[in-house]
Design an enzyme around this catalytic site. Structure first.
Site, mmCIF file in Angstrom:
data_model
loop_
_atom_site.group_PDB
_atom_site.id
_atom_site.type_symbol
_atom_site.label_atom_id
_atom_site.label_comp_id
_atom_site.label_asym_id
_atom_site.label_seq_id
_atom_site.Cartn_x
_atom_site.Cartn_y
_atom_site.Cartn_z
ATOM 1 N N LYS A 6 -0.635 -1.260 -1.686
ATOM 2 C CA LYS A 6 -1.625 -1.503 -2.421
ATOM 3 C C LYS A 6 -2.501 -3.080 -1.676
ATOM 4 O O LYS A 6 -3.253 -2.686 -2.771
ATOM 5 C CB LYS A 6 -0.145 -2.678 -3.560
ATOM 6 C CG LYS A 6 0.301 -1.501 -4.279
ATOM 7 C CD LYS A 6 0.788 -1.786 -5.843
ATOM 8 C CE LYS A 6 2.555 -2.854 -5.083
ATOM 9 N NZ LYS A 6 3.426 -3.190 -6.345
ATOM 10 N N GLN A 50 6.498 -7.354 -7.916
ATOM 11 C CA GLN A 50 7.439 -6.010 -7.518
ATOM 12 C C GLN A 50 8.858 -6.311 -7.474
ATOM 13 O O GLN A 50 9.555 -7.210 -7.763
ATOM 14 C CB GLN A 50 6.431 -6.550 -6.069
ATOM 15 C CG GLN A 50 7.464 -4.743 -5.074
ATOM 16 C CD GLN A 50 6.208 -3.918 -5.695
ATOM 17 O OE1 GLN A 50 6.065 -3.843 -5.869
ATOM 18 N NE2 GLN A 50 7.567 -2.784 -6.303
ATOM 19 N N ASP A 73 1.073 -3.263 -14.635
ATOM 20 C CA ASP A 73 2.377 -2.452 -14.013
ATOM 21 C C ASP A 73 2.427 -1.907 -15.762
ATOM 22 O O ASP A 73 3.589 -0.748 -15.447
ATOM 23 C CB ASP A 73 2.993 -3.144 -13.409
ATOM 24 C CG ASP A 73 3.483 -2.196 -12.290
ATOM 25 O OD1 ASP A 73 2.856 -1.137 -12.149
ATOM 26 O OD2 ASP A 73 4.895 -2.961 -12.200
#
Length: 253
Positions: A6, A50, A73
């Site tokens: 990423k 995350q 996200d």
């Protein structure tokens, strides 16, 4: 690997990437304080927490701290609600990438029978919503579904996101069906000697070698859905940046 990929993709696209690594002993208050500071930072257009977090932390509460307009996200309750209601908002990256793959190869998905095997908030549930929005007839299934092989055999589109290595067998697949394998599982190497040394390989939720003989199209693991997830993360960040500035947010062709 995913975090590193990423970061590289973000820089390659001309975006700035800011990484904050907290110790495993970080408290809930420390995590939420960092997220709140990023919410208030005008230099930050997208925030990605995350997962999974250490067990002593409340993931849902932490995710809910993120500003929905920076939730690239697509995991906050506001983002999930917008998706369920069909209101524009941030869509979770992996299901979004899966939908784009299907539309790229099949075009209009209207009327197709689709099955999603898996019901997580990360993939399964939003994938079902996106397929419904694309006018598919959707079956939501999981590891405890009765007669799962029979249900899968009826589907034109199979999305496997259950987290069990090679659970979906080749004889479950309807001839000509399209298979999207979201699973990433680490299993012992096929080579007995390497397996004895602890060597592993990565495989999906679908028995690829079997399914590829039946399906018209199938994504591999790795290098299938993963790159699409990263691409959609960048697309969501672009959208968030444009919206924050009152600009047109459609990506160029």
């Amino acid at each position: 690997v995913y975090v590193g990929s990423k970061g590289k993709a973000t820089v390659a696209a001309g975006m700035a990437s800011f990484e904050h690594r907290l110790p495993a002993t970080a408290t809930q208050a420390e995590v939420e304080a960092l997220l709140s500071s990023l919410n208030a930072d005008d230099a930050v257009d997208g925030i990605l927490l995350q997962l999974p977090l250490p067990r002593h932390l409340d993931e849902q509460a932490a995710v809910a701290t993120i500003d929905p307009d920076k939730d690239v996200d697509g995991l906050t309750p506001v983002s999930a609600g917008r998706l369920a209601l069909g209101i524009p908002g941030m869509v979770p990256c992996t299901p979004y990438g899966c939908l784009l793959l299907l539309q790229d190869r099949l075009g209009d998905l209207s009327g197709k029978d689709a099955i999603v095997v898996g019901r997580s908030i990360l993939v399964g549930k939003p994938m079902g919503q996106l397929l419904l929005g694309a006018n598919c007839t959707v079956t939501m299934a999981h590891s405890r579904t009765r007669d799962l092989p029979d249900l899968v055999r009826r589907a034109d589109i199979v999305v496997a996101a259950v987290g069990r290595a090679e659970m979906v067998k080749g004889d479950w697949i309807k001839p000509g069906a399209v298979v999207i394998d979201v699973g990433i599982n680490r299993v012992p190497s096929r080579d007995p000697a390497k397996a004895a040394e602890g060597k592993t390989r990565v495989t999906g939720d679908v028995a690829f070698d079997e399914a590829v003989q039946v399906a018209s199209k199938i994504t591999p693991v790795p290098r299938g859905v993963g790159p699409m997830t990263i691409a959609c993360l960048l697309a969501n960040t672009y959208t968030a940046a444009c919206r924050a500035r009152g600009l047109h947010d459609e990506l160029p062709a």
